[in-house]
Motif scaffolding. Structure first.
Motif, PDB file in Angstrom:
ATOM      1  N   GLN A  25       0.836  -1.204   0.000  1.00 18.04           N
ATOM      2  CA  GLN A  25       0.000   0.000   0.000  1.00 18.04           C
ATOM      3  C   GLN A  25       0.872   1.256   0.000  1.00 18.04           C
ATOM      4  N   ILE A  26       1.940   1.232   0.776  1.00 17.22           N
ATOM      5  CA  ILE A  26       2.859   2.379   0.819  1.00 17.22           C
ATOM      6  C   ILE A  26       3.536   2.558  -0.534  1.00 17.22           C
ATOM      7  N   LYS A  27       3.982   1.453  -1.141  1.00 13.60           N
ATOM      8  CA  LYS A  27       4.613   1.536  -2.464  1.00 13.60           C
ATOM      9  C   LYS A  27       3.662   2.124  -3.491  1.00 13.60           C
ATOM     10  N   LEU A  28       2.407   1.714  -3.445  1.00 10.55           N
ATOM     11  CA  LEU A  28       1.408   2.229  -4.372  1.00 10.55           C
ATOM     12  C   LEU A  28       1.190   3.725  -4.168  1.00 10.55           C
ATOM     13  N   GLN A  29       1.099   4.147  -2.910  1.00 12.69           N
ATOM     14  CA  GLN A  29       0.898   5.569  -2.626  1.00 12.69           C
ATOM     15  C   GLN A  29       2.102   6.400  -3.064  1.00 12.69           C
ATOM     16  N   VAL A  30       3.307   5.882  -2.863  1.00 17.37           N
ATOM     17  CA  VAL A  30       4.514   6.592  -3.293  1.00 17.37           C
ATOM     18  C   VAL A  30       4.543   6.697  -4.817  1.00 17.37           C
ATOM     19  N   ALA A  31       4.199   5.605  -5.502  1.00 18.76           N
ATOM     20  CA  ALA A  31       4.173   5.625  -6.966  1.00 18.76           C
ATOM     21  C   ALA A  31       3.153   6.636  -7.481  1.00 18.76           C
ATOM     22  N   MET A  32       1.990   6.695  -6.847  1.00 21.30           N
ATOM     23  CA  MET A  32       0.958   7.653  -7.261  1.00 21.30           C
ATOM     24  C   MET A  32       1.423   9.086  -7.016  1.00 21.30           C
ATOM     25  N   ALA A  33       2.071   9.325  -5.885  1.00 21.47           N
ATOM     26  CA  ALA A  33       2.577  10.665  -5.579  1.00 21.47           C
ATOM     27  C   ALA A  33       3.665  11.064  -6.577  1.00 21.47           C
ATOM     28  N   ASN A  34       4.546  10.125  -6.915  1.00 19.72           N
ATOM     29  CA  ASN A  34       5.597  10.409  -7.893  1.00 19.72           C
ATOM     30  C   ASN A  34       5.012  10.712  -9.265  1.00 19.72           C
ATOM     31  N   THR A  35       4.006   9.955  -9.659  1.00 19.05           N
ATOM     32  CA  THR A  35       3.351  10.184 -10.954  1.00 19.05           C
ATOM     33  C   THR A  35       2.690  11.558 -10.976  1.00 19.05           C
ATOM     34  N   HIS A  36       2.013  11.906  -9.904  1.00 12.91           N
ATOM     35  CA  HIS A  36       1.362  13.216  -9.821  1.00 12.91           C
ATOM     36  C   HIS A  36       2.405  14.331  -9.914  1.00 12.91           C
ATOM     37  N   ALA A  37       3.505  14.185  -9.197  1.00 14.36           N
ATOM     38  CA  ALA A  37       4.563  15.199  -9.220  1.00 14.36           C
ATOM     39  C   ALA A  37       5.174  15.311 -10.614  1.00 14.36           C
ATOM     40  N   MET A  38       5.388  14.159 -11.273  1.00 15.40           N
ATOM     41  CA  MET A  38       5.946  14.168 -12.616  1.00 15.40           C
ATOM     42  C   MET A  38       5.015  14.878 -13.598  1.00 15.40           C
ATOM     43  N   LEU A  39       3.728  14.575 -13.528  1.00 15.35           N
ATOM     44  CA  LEU A  39       2.766  15.224 -14.428  1.00 15.35           C
ATOM     45  C   LEU A  39       2.698  16.726 -14.178  1.00 15.35           C
ATOM     46  N   GLN A  40       2.736  17.123 -12.923  1.00 15.06           N
ATOM     47  CA  GLN A  40       2.689  18.539 -12.589  1.00 15.06           C
ATOM     48  C   GLN A  40       3.932  19.254 -13.119  1.00 15.06           C
TER      49      GLN A  40
END
Length: 95
Positions: A25-40
């Motif tokens: 769950q933590i890995k998934l949340q980190v991946a989602m946060a990284n993706t959001h930051a990359m898109l931004q």
């Protein structure tokens, strides 16, 4: 202090936390946060590079610039991600 962390080390299934599921769950949340930051960051960089005067629509040169910029950014992101994953796997293999 003896009970500190005991929920993670015990194999009992009662009220104990499943550390494997928690890590996933933590890995998934980190991946989602990284993706959001990359898109931004990609949106910010490509907008600054390609849009001279914001208006109600993009002309063809702005559309092409945005598409190419985003493609290059994604290629770079993917290369960095693959390299990072490869290095992590090599480090884990040496442990």
């Amino acid at each position: 202090m003896e009970g500190f962390g005991s929920d993670f080390s015990s194999g009992d299934s009662g009220n104990k936390v499943d550390s494997g599921a928690l890590m996933e769950q933590i890995k998934l949340q980190v991946a989602m946060a990284n993706t959001h930051a990359m898109l931004q960051k990609m949106t910010e960089k490509c907008f600054k590079k390609c849009i001279g005067k914001p208006g109600t629509s993009l002309d063809s040169s702005e559309q092409k610039c945005i598409a190419m910029c985003m493609d290059r950014y994604m290629d770079a992101w993917n290369t960095i991600s693959r390299t990072y994953s490869s290095r992590l796997q090599k480090e884990r293999a040496h442990m």
